[in-house]
Design a protein around this motif. Structure first.
Motif, mmCIF file in Angstrom:
data_model
loop_
_atom_site.group_PDB
_atom_site.id
_atom_site.type_symbol
_atom_site.label_atom_id
_atom_site.label_comp_id
_atom_site.label_asym_id
_atom_site.label_seq_id
_atom_site.Cartn_x
_atom_site.Cartn_y
_atom_site.Cartn_z
ATOM 1 N N GLU A 1 0.824 -1.215 0.000
ATOM 2 C CA GLU A 1 0.000 0.000 0.000
ATOM 3 C C GLU A 1 0.853 1.258 0.000
ATOM 4 O O GLU A 1 0.535 2.241 -0.643
ATOM 5 C CB GLU A 1 -0.929 -0.031 1.220
ATOM 6 N N ASP A 2 1.986 1.247 0.723
ATOM 7 C CA ASP A 2 2.856 2.423 0.801
ATOM 8 C C ASP A 2 4.297 2.014 0.510
ATOM 9 O O ASP A 2 5.057 1.683 1.423
ATOM 10 C CB ASP A 2 2.753 3.066 2.192
ATOM 11 N N PRO A 3 4.711 2.023 -0.771
ATOM 12 C CA PRO A 3 6.065 1.587 -1.130
ATOM 13 C C PRO A 3 7.161 2.378 -0.430
ATOM 14 O O PRO A 3 8.245 1.847 -0.173
ATOM 15 C CB PRO A 3 6.112 1.808 -2.644
ATOM 16 N N ALA A 4 6.895 3.649 -0.094
ATOM 17 C CA ALA A 4 7.920 4.475 0.543
ATOM 18 C C ALA A 4 8.343 3.897 1.884
ATOM 19 O O ALA A 4 9.521 3.977 2.276
ATOM 20 C CB ALA A 4 7.404 5.902 0.721
ATOM 21 N N VAL A 5 7.403 3.294 2.598
ATOM 22 C CA VAL A 5 7.724 2.665 3.879
ATOM 23 C C VAL A 5 8.744 1.556 3.679
ATOM 24 O O VAL A 5 9.721 1.431 4.428
ATOM 25 C CB VAL A 5 6.447 2.112 4.552
ATOM 26 N N TYR A 6 8.544 0.751 2.641
ATOM 27 C CA TYR A 6 9.411 -0.398 2.427
ATOM 28 C C TYR A 6 10.731 -0.022 1.761
ATOM 29 O O TYR A 6 11.716 -0.765 1.875
ATOM 30 C CB TYR A 6 8.660 -1.487 1.662
ATOM 31 N N MET B 1 -17.078 -9.510 -1.436
ATOM 32 C CA MET B 1 -15.818 -9.973 -0.860
ATOM 33 C C MET B 1 -14.641 -9.349 -1.583
ATOM 34 O O MET B 1 -14.570 -9.368 -2.815
ATOM 35 C CB MET B 1 -15.715 -11.497 -0.945
ATOM 36 N N ALA B 2 -13.712 -8.799 -0.809
ATOM 37 C CA ALA B 2 -12.530 -8.163 -1.389
ATOM 38 C C ALA B 2 -11.415 -9.184 -1.595
ATOM 39 O O ALA B 2 -11.037 -9.901 -0.664
ATOM 40 C CB ALA B 2 -12.040 -7.043 -0.497
ATOM 41 N N PHE B 3 -10.924 -9.254 -2.833
ATOM 42 C CA PHE B 3 -9.700 -9.971 -3.144
ATOM 43 C C PHE B 3 -8.617 -8.925 -3.396
ATOM 44 O O PHE B 3 -8.903 -7.726 -3.472
ATOM 45 C CB PHE B 3 -9.883 -10.851 -4.375
ATOM 46 N N THR B 4 -7.367 -9.359 -3.548
ATOM 47 C CA THR B 4 -6.296 -8.404 -3.829
ATOM 48 C C THR B 4 -6.076 -8.284 -5.332
ATOM 49 O O THR B 4 -6.389 -7.272 -5.938
ATOM 50 C CB THR B 4 -4.995 -8.818 -3.107
ATOM 51 N N ASP C 1 -2.691 -4.795 1.918
ATOM 52 C CA ASP C 1 -2.837 -3.608 2.760
ATOM 53 C C ASP C 1 -4.176 -2.924 2.504
ATOM 54 O O ASP C 1 -4.896 -2.540 3.434
ATOM 55 C CB ASP C 1 -1.716 -2.603 2.473
ATOM 56 N N ASN C 2 -4.512 -2.771 1.216
ATOM 57 C CA ASN C 2 -5.766 -2.106 0.859
ATOM 58 C C ASN C 2 -6.978 -2.897 1.337
ATOM 59 O O ASN C 2 -7.967 -2.320 1.811
ATOM 60 C CB ASN C 2 -5.851 -1.919 -0.661
ATOM 61 N N SER C 3 -6.914 -4.226 1.204
ATOM 62 C CA SER C 3 -8.039 -5.055 1.660
ATOM 63 C C SER C 3 -8.229 -4.952 3.168
ATOM 64 O O SER C 3 -9.351 -4.830 3.670
ATOM 65 C CB SER C 3 -7.813 -6.520 1.267
ATOM 66 N N ILE C 4 -7.124 -4.997 3.901
ATOM 67 C CA ILE C 4 -7.188 -4.923 5.356
ATOM 68 C C ILE C 4 -7.713 -3.563 5.806
ATOM 69 O O ILE C 4 -8.603 -3.470 6.666
ATOM 70 C CB ILE C 4 -5.806 -5.215 5.961
ATOM 71 N N LEU C 5 -7.186 -2.501 5.206
ATOM 72 C CA LEU C 5 -7.677 -1.164 5.535
ATOM 73 C C LEU C 5 -9.141 -1.014 5.153
ATOM 74 O O LEU C 5 -9.924 -0.370 5.875
ATOM 75 C CB LEU C 5 -6.843 -0.101 4.807
ATOM 76 N N GLU D 1 -17.021 -5.634 3.174
ATOM 77 C CA GLU D 1 -17.670 -6.464 4.180
ATOM 78 C C GLU D 1 -16.765 -7.595 4.645
ATOM 79 O O GLU D 1 -16.762 -7.968 5.820
ATOM 80 C CB GLU D 1 -18.974 -7.058 3.613
ATOM 81 N N VAL D 2 -16.015 -8.153 3.719
ATOM 82 C CA VAL D 2 -15.161 -9.299 4.029
ATOM 83 C C VAL D 2 -13.999 -9.306 3.049
ATOM 84 O O VAL D 2 -14.114 -8.806 1.925
ATOM 85 C CB VAL D 2 -15.978 -10.613 3.951
ATOM 86 N N ALA D 3 -12.870 -9.864 3.477
ATOM 87 C CA ALA D 3 -11.699 -9.914 2.600
ATOM 88 C C ALA D 3 -10.882 -11.164 2.901
ATOM 89 O O ALA D 3 -10.908 -11.704 4.012
ATOM 90 C CB ALA D 3 -10.835 -8.674 2.785
ATOM 91 N N ALA D 4 -10.154 -11.623 1.884
ATOM 92 C CA ALA D 4 -9.189 -12.709 2.025
ATOM 93 C C ALA D 4 -7.805 -12.082 2.024
ATOM 94 O O ALA D 4 -7.437 -11.385 1.069
ATOM 95 C CB ALA D 4 -9.322 -13.704 0.879
ATOM 96 N N ILE D 5 -7.039 -12.333 3.095
ATOM 97 C CA ILE D 5 -5.748 -11.652 3.230
ATOM 98 C C ILE D 5 -4.679 -12.597 3.767
ATOM 99 O O ILE D 5 -4.970 -13.671 4.269
ATOM 100 C CB ILE D 5 -5.867 -10.403 4.138
ATOM 101 N N ALA D 6 -3.418 -12.155 3.666
ATOM 102 C CA ALA D 6 -2.287 -12.871 4.258
ATOM 103 C C ALA D 6 -2.082 -12.339 5.670
ATOM 104 O O ALA D 6 -1.919 -11.135 5.864
ATOM 105 C CB ALA D 6 -1.032 -12.664 3.424
ATOM 106 N N ASN D 7 -2.063 -13.231 6.660
ATOM 107 C CA ASN D 7 -1.974 -12.731 8.031
ATOM 108 C C ASN D 7 -0.624 -12.117 8.362
ATOM 109 O O ASN D 7 -0.507 -11.333 9.315
ATOM 110 C CB ASN D 7 -2.347 -13.817 9.048
ATOM 111 N N SER D 8 0.421 -12.421 7.590
ATOM 112 C CA SER D 8 1.713 -11.785 7.824
ATOM 113 C C SER D 8 1.620 -10.280 7.602
ATOM 114 O O SER D 8 2.223 -9.487 8.339
ATOM 115 C CB SER D 8 2.784 -12.388 6.916
#
Length: 316
Positions: free
Chosen positions: A61-66, A162-165, A201-205, A213-220
């Motif tokens: 979501e924010d490449p500058a952070v990484y 449902m949100a996918f990435t 990041d976008n799905s979680i936010l 309403e719902v999303a599938a995400i990586a818990n890491s």
């Protein structure tokens, strides 16, 4: 909980997919040794030895952070290789793959689901993965929602959005799609409405802010966002957790000079994480070192999921 090796087989029947081609590299690459990744060209004139190495991490979501997070590692890679190393912020998996295929990206971390496409279409040679101090590795796919949504199980996704990435993501699209069809009889576009956020990041936010309403995400990714206070645990509810998958695969473009490829590998496995921004960021999801991997072994379950979904590695 259904094992994902079983899921791959079950999904093939549930989705009634057409017979798919076996995993194969694009015609521009060879695999004489049968390890399922592109060979280094035998013709030395095809070897590339750039003055500067371009490195990319999987889209966030924010490449500058990484860019800041990866700075000490890239400085270490520069010392080991004798090359300037530049961080390249990518906006999508497709752009990342295309950049390596076109020769503009030399070293990269591709997310779990896009590794097969990067290997097949971009000549990506993965050799490393992050792991915990004890050598264990991986992450889990989670289905998340927000408190009060009324969703408490995968069956409740029916009739929802449902949100996918992205379609190349394992935990953000392929694995949840196969799981919902095989185990719960829910098909995207028929039983629920899909939306694509572009990144975990976008799905979680989006869920935390109740845009999805719902999303599938990586818990890491979720754990790192919570550690940075981007979200708080009380903003989301987890109602499904999968078996463990391999995480981001790191590697090089196939046509880099062999000596340079060896030095890049040395940089990964000799990097000291202690006291760095890498340690600060990735300890939030448990990683503490790079370990050697092979695409043939570590990504077998991902290729099975792709086969169950009828994925074809077609390169434009």
């Amino acid at each position: 909980m259904m094992n994902f090796r079983m899921l791959a087989t079950a999904s093939a029947a549930a989705l009634m997919v057409m017979q798919t081609q076996a995993f194969a590299l694009d015609d521009r690459y060879t695999d004489a040794d049968g390890d399922m990744i592109a060979d280094i060209p035998s013709d030395e004139s095809q070897w590339v030895d750039p003055s500067a190495l371009i490195f990319a991490y999987t889209p966030v979501e924010d490449p500058a952070v990484y860019a800041e997070v990866w700075a000490p590692f890239l400085e270490h890679m520069s010392e080991v290789t004798g090359k300037d190393v530049q961080f390249f912020p990518v906006q999508s998996n497709a752009a990342q793959i295309e950049a390596m295929r076109a020769g503009r990206l030399h070293v990269s971390g591709f997310n779990t689901g896009s590794n097969p496409l990067a290997v097949a279409c971009a000549g990506f040679r993965p050799f490393a993965m992050m792991a915990r101090e004890d050598g264990s590795f991986g992450y889990e796919m989670e289905f998340i929602t927000y408190p009060g949504s009324g969703i408490t199980s995968p069956e409740d996704i029916e009739g929802r959005t449902m949100a996918f990435t992205s379609e190349t993501s394992n935990s953000g699209f392929k694995a949840p799609s196969a799981l919902l069809a095989a185990s719960f009889g829910l098909t995207s576009g028929e039983n629920f409405t899909p939306a694509f956020s572009g990144s975990h990041d976008n799905s979680i936010l989006g869920v935390a802010n109740q845009d999805y309403e719902v999303a599938a995400i990586a818990n890491s990714v979720r754990k790192r966002m919570e550690a940075r206070d981007v979200i708080t645990p009380d903003q989301i509810e987890i109602f499904y957790t999968s078996d463990t998958f391999p995480t981001t695969g790191y590697g090089v473009a196939h046509n880099l000079h062999p000596d340079l490829q060896e030095k890049i590998g040395e940089a990964f496995f000799s990097f000291d994480w202690t006291g760095t921004t890498m340690e600060t960021e990735f300890q939030n999801s448990g990683e503490a070192q790079f370990i050697p991997i092979t695409y043939q072994e570590y990504w077998s379950v991902i290729r099975e999921i792709d086969a169950a979904m009828g994925v074809e590695y077609t390169c434009n």
